[in-house]
Scaffold this active site. Structure first.
Site, PDB file in Angstrom:
ATOM      1  N   ASP A  19      54.406  16.941  79.667  1.00 43.34           N
ATOM      2  CA  ASP A  19      53.121  16.854  78.955  1.00 43.34           C
ATOM      3  C   ASP A  19      53.252  15.808  77.856  1.00 43.34           C
ATOM      4  OD1 ASP A  19      50.425  17.601  78.240  1.00 43.34           O
ATOM      5  OD2 ASP A  19      51.261  18.595  76.484  1.00 43.34           O
ATOM      6  N   SER A  20      52.104  15.360  77.359  1.00 46.60           N
ATOM      7  CA  SER A  20      52.120  14.412  76.244  1.00 46.60           C
ATOM      8  C   SER A  20      52.716  15.049  74.987  1.00 46.60           C
ATOM      9  CB  SER A  20      50.697  13.940  75.948  1.00 46.60           C
ATOM     10  OG  SER A  20      49.900  15.049  75.568  1.00 46.60           O
ATOM     11  N   CYS A  82      49.656  18.334  82.322  1.00 41.59           N
ATOM     12  CA  CYS A  82      48.792  17.561  81.437  1.00 41.59           C
ATOM     13  C   CYS A  82      47.609  17.079  82.279  1.00 41.59           C
ATOM     14  CB  CYS A  82      49.583  16.362  80.896  1.00 41.59           C
ATOM     15  SG  CYS A  82      48.590  15.213  79.932  1.00 41.59           S
ATOM     16  N   GLU A 167      48.565  19.440  67.783  1.00 47.11           N
ATOM     17  CA  GLU A 167      49.805  18.686  67.530  1.00 47.11           C
ATOM     18  C   GLU A 167      50.216  18.772  66.056  1.00 47.11           C
ATOM     19  OE1 GLU A 167      51.982  16.665  69.682  1.00 47.11           O
ATOM     20  OE2 GLU A 167      51.015  17.938  71.162  1.00 47.11           O
ATOM     21  N   CYS A 201      42.440  21.081  79.382  1.00 45.19           N
ATOM     22  CA  CYS A 201      43.495  20.372  78.650  1.00 45.19           C
ATOM     23  C   CYS A 201      44.512  21.432  78.282  1.00 45.19           C
ATOM     24  CB  CYS A 201      42.936  19.711  77.393  1.00 45.19           C
ATOM     25  SG  CYS A 201      44.235  19.082  76.292  1.00 45.19           S
ATOM     26  N   HIS A 203      46.560  21.715  76.020  1.00 41.78           N
ATOM     27  CA  HIS A 203      46.696  22.045  74.600  1.00 41.78           C
ATOM     28  C   HIS A 203      45.710  23.152  74.180  1.00 41.78           C
ATOM     29  CE1 HIS A 203      48.986  18.331  74.246  1.00 41.78           C
ATOM     30  NE2 HIS A 203      49.183  18.543  72.956  1.00 41.78           N
TER      31      HIS A 203
HETATM   32  N1  DGL Z   1      47.634  18.319  77.119  1.00 35.38           N
HETATM   33  C1  DGL Z   1      47.102  17.200  77.770  1.00 35.38           C
HETATM   34  C2  DGL Z   1      45.986  17.501  78.717  1.00 35.38           C
HETATM   35  O1  DGL Z   1      46.070  18.527  79.377  1.00 35.38           O
HETATM   36  C3  DGL Z   1      46.929  15.921  76.968  1.00 35.38           C
HETATM   37  C4  DGL Z   1      46.370  15.964  75.631  1.00 35.38           C
HETATM   38  C5  DGL Z   1      46.500  14.631  74.930  1.00 35.38           C
HETATM   39  O2  DGL Z   1      47.620  14.161  74.771  1.00 35.38           O
HETATM   40  O3  DGL Z   1      45.471  14.083  74.566  1.00 35.38           O
HETATM   41  O4  DGL Z   1      45.058  16.751  78.871  1.00 35.38           O
END
Ligand code: DGL
Length: 283
Positions: A19-20, A82, A167, A201, A203
């Site tokens: 993931d990012s 992600c 984050e 997402c 996150h």
């Molecule tokens: N968690 C990621 C997603 O599912 C990326 C979020 C990001 O880095 O902007 O899209």
């Protein structure tokens, strides 16, 4: 270019989870709960998160680089935990890069498993997708849902402030409420009949408590972790040639492109266990 398999017998391959940043942990937690027997490597590209606002090329190159890192560490199977990377990089990596790097390796995403089931939850036939700008712009959810549930009407809303809140560990703070309400209001302004929302997402599940607080009664909230875990288990059953390569020591290694101390603290709080991550340099 990677040098695949260095020092890794082929039946010892950890499953790579990428993931990012921290969001992929919401998927990894459910994968590990369902499939605790395998070895895993989690890689968070925290130094370059968020990916959401970045252009196609950048997301593709960052993602490919991280996938190559995971291949270098012996992974044969990588899950892009992600949505942004799944939307913007997965297809190119599968079709263009894997045949060149190693046709026997696999990279999977999180969008397809979600779109395969979303229609089962909606009675009104109207579903909402909350995701990053990149995922929304790609229309991946709209196009994939159309394949499985052509009668569903799909409404999308980008939530660009949510990933930075997570984050920076501000997702539970009072200030987060404003941005939770803002994006939910904008989604329901498109249709008040939406009865199912996908947190598109990885996150966003970290903001679940606040999202539920402002969600109209009776609206289903789909969280991807378990959906992806079930889908991965099914995939491994259908692909014994991949499953047989997976190491079965139950081990986990964490890598971050940012500070390991910070990763350990934040990931540890989220997972409820001690985390010792290692640093990995991104280009
Ligand atoms: N968690 C990621 C997603 O599912 C990326 C979020 C990001 O880095 O902007 O899209």
């Amino acid at each position: 270019m990677t040098t695949p398999d260095q020092g890794h017998p082929s039946s010892d391959a950890p499953i790579g989870i990428f993931d990012s940043g921290y969001g992929g942990l919401t998927v990894f937690r459910d994968i590990r709960k369902r499939l605790p027997q395998y070895d895993y490597i989690y890689l968070g590209d925290n130094a370059r998160a968020p990916y959401g606002p970045r252009d196609f090329d950048t997301i593709y190159h960052y993602t490919l680089e991280c996938v190559q890192h995971l291949f270098d560490k012996g992974c044969h199977l990588v899950v892009l935990a992600c949505n942004t990377a799944s939307a913007k990089a997965l297809r190119t990596i599968q079709h263009q890069d894997l045949p060149r790097i190693d046709a026997n390796r696999r990279v999977l995403g999180v969008i397809r498993p979600t779109t395969e089931v979303v229609g089962h939850f909606s009675k009104t036939g109207k579903v909402g997708i909350l995701a990053t700008k990149g995922t929304v712009a790609s229309k991946s959810y709209v196009l994939e849902i159309e394949k499985f549930f052509p009668d569903l009407e799909v409404f999308q809303q980008a939530c660009p402030m949510w990933v930075p809140l997570v984050e920076n560990q501000e997702h539970d703070s009072d200030g987060a409420d404003y941005f939770v309400r803002k994006y939910l209001d904008a989604l329901f302004a498109q249709s008040s009949q939406i009865d199912t929302i996908v947190l598109g997402c990885t996150h966003y599940p970290l903001m679940e408590r606040k999202i539920r607080q402002y969600l109209p009664e009776g609206v289903n909230l789909l969280i991807q972790g378990e959906i992806v875990a079930v889908s991965l288990e099914d995939y491994l059953m259908r692909h014994p040639e991949i499953e047989q390569r997976c190491g079965r020591g139950g081990s986990v290694r964490y890598f971050t492109t940012e500070s390991p101390a910070e990763f350990d603290e934040k990931a540890g709080v989220f997972l409820g266990e001690t985390v010792h991550s290692e640093h990995l340099r991104s280009c």
